[in-house]
Design a protein around this motif. Sequence first.
Motif, PDB file in Angstrom:
ATOM      1  N   TYR A  28      -7.909  -5.088  -1.875  1.00  0.00           N
ATOM      2  CA  TYR A  28      -8.234  -6.449  -1.464  1.00  0.00           C
ATOM      3  C   TYR A  28      -7.552  -7.524  -2.303  1.00  0.00           C
ATOM      4  O   TYR A  28      -8.040  -8.637  -2.414  1.00  0.00           O
ATOM      5  CB  TYR A  28      -9.751  -6.660  -1.394  1.00  0.00           C
ATOM      6  CG  TYR A  28     -10.368  -5.852  -0.280  1.00  0.00           C
ATOM      7  CD1 TYR A  28     -10.468  -6.385   0.996  1.00  0.00           C
ATOM      8  CD2 TYR A  28     -10.809  -4.545  -0.481  1.00  0.00           C
ATOM      9  CE1 TYR A  28     -11.006  -5.639   2.044  1.00  0.00           C
ATOM     10  CE2 TYR A  28     -11.346  -3.795   0.553  1.00  0.00           C
ATOM     11  CZ  TYR A  28     -11.445  -4.352   1.806  1.00  0.00           C
ATOM     12  OH  TYR A  28     -11.964  -3.615   2.840  1.00  0.00           O
ATOM     13  N   SER A  29      -6.373  -7.204  -2.849  1.00  0.00           N
ATOM     14  CA  SER A  29      -5.571  -8.230  -3.511  1.00  0.00           C
ATOM     15  C   SER A  29      -5.057  -9.232  -2.490  1.00  0.00           C
ATOM     16  O   SER A  29      -4.866 -10.404  -2.799  1.00  0.00           O
ATOM     17  CB  SER A  29      -4.378  -7.611  -4.244  1.00  0.00           C
ATOM     18  OG  SER A  29      -4.825  -6.858  -5.339  1.00  0.00           O
ATOM     19  N   ASP A  30      -4.790  -8.756  -1.289  1.00  0.00           N
ATOM     20  CA  ASP A  30      -4.395  -9.630  -0.195  1.00  0.00           C
ATOM     21  C   ASP A  30      -4.938  -9.018   1.090  1.00  0.00           C
ATOM     22  O   ASP A  30      -5.120  -7.798   1.189  1.00  0.00           O
ATOM     23  CB  ASP A  30      -2.875  -9.773  -0.125  1.00  0.00           C
ATOM     24  CG  ASP A  30      -2.439 -11.101   0.499  1.00  0.00           C
ATOM     25  OD1 ASP A  30      -3.308 -11.861   0.979  1.00  0.00           O
ATOM     26  OD2 ASP A  30      -1.230 -11.368   0.505  1.00  0.00           O
ATOM     27  N   MET A  31      -5.220  -9.879   2.069  1.00  0.00           N
ATOM     28  CA  MET A  31      -5.841  -9.419   3.304  1.00  0.00           C
ATOM     29  C   MET A  31      -5.233 -10.140   4.499  1.00  0.00           C
ATOM     30  O   MET A  31      -4.671 -11.226   4.359  1.00  0.00           O
ATOM     31  CB  MET A  31      -7.345  -9.694   3.260  1.00  0.00           C
ATOM     32  CG  MET A  31      -8.032  -8.948   2.132  1.00  0.00           C
ATOM     33  SD  MET A  31      -9.723  -9.503   1.870  1.00  0.00           S
ATOM     34  CE  MET A  31      -9.454 -11.072   1.073  1.00  0.00           C
ATOM     35  N   TRP A  32      -5.379  -9.511   5.655  1.00  0.00           N
ATOM     36  CA  TRP A  32      -4.972 -10.112   6.915  1.00  0.00           C
ATOM     37  C   TRP A  32      -6.166 -10.072   7.851  1.00  0.00           C
ATOM     38  O   TRP A  32      -6.920  -9.100   7.875  1.00  0.00           O
ATOM     39  CB  TRP A  32      -3.785  -9.364   7.519  1.00  0.00           C
ATOM     40  CG  TRP A  32      -2.555  -9.532   6.700  1.00  0.00           C
ATOM     41  CD1 TRP A  32      -1.607 -10.507   6.839  1.00  0.00           C
ATOM     42  CD2 TRP A  32      -2.136  -8.735   5.586  1.00  0.00           C
ATOM     43  NE1 TRP A  32      -0.630 -10.360   5.879  1.00  0.00           N
ATOM     44  CE2 TRP A  32      -0.930  -9.270   5.097  1.00  0.00           C
ATOM     45  CE3 TRP A  32      -2.658  -7.620   4.939  1.00  0.00           C
ATOM     46  CZ2 TRP A  32      -0.245  -8.739   4.014  1.00  0.00           C
ATOM     47  CZ3 TRP A  32      -1.984  -7.081   3.853  1.00  0.00           C
ATOM     48  CH2 TRP A  32      -0.784  -7.650   3.407  1.00  0.00           C
TER      49      TRP A  32
END
Length: 146
Positions: A88-92
């Motif tokens: 979950y460092s980056d999400m879409w």
Amino acid sequence: MKKLVNLIKDKHTDNGIDINPSATFSEIAEFENKIGFSLPTDFREFYLTCNGFGCNEDMFNMVFLADIRTYQQDYEYKWFYFSEYMNYSDMWGLRRSETGQFEIFNGSYPEKSMTSSLTEFLQRFLKGNVFDNGGLYEWHDEIGIK
């Protein structure tokens, strides 16, 4: 969608990928009820093909429906995060606008729409993963997200 998921599986077999069994129609209906809208056709096809996958490459995941429902911060009424990398460092996410249009967005830049197509999103991941040439982050640059 089955062909696309199989291509992703074949590409990442050596690095490690876990493909979840497909979701049931009732699991999808329950999820849709929770988020407040019916999923677009390509999302339904994806979850009926596989209920998400975990890929060791870039620690990229297409999130299992039950996992989305479990974590309130990952969905609200009319939107949800369906994909993430590096824990979950980056999400879409996918959201349904007031006009009924679907938009895929990056969690760090939610005001910018990337596409309305999960198929296009997965094709970009197939082409260049998260960071490689043609991948998701290069796509961000191309559409002016970063």
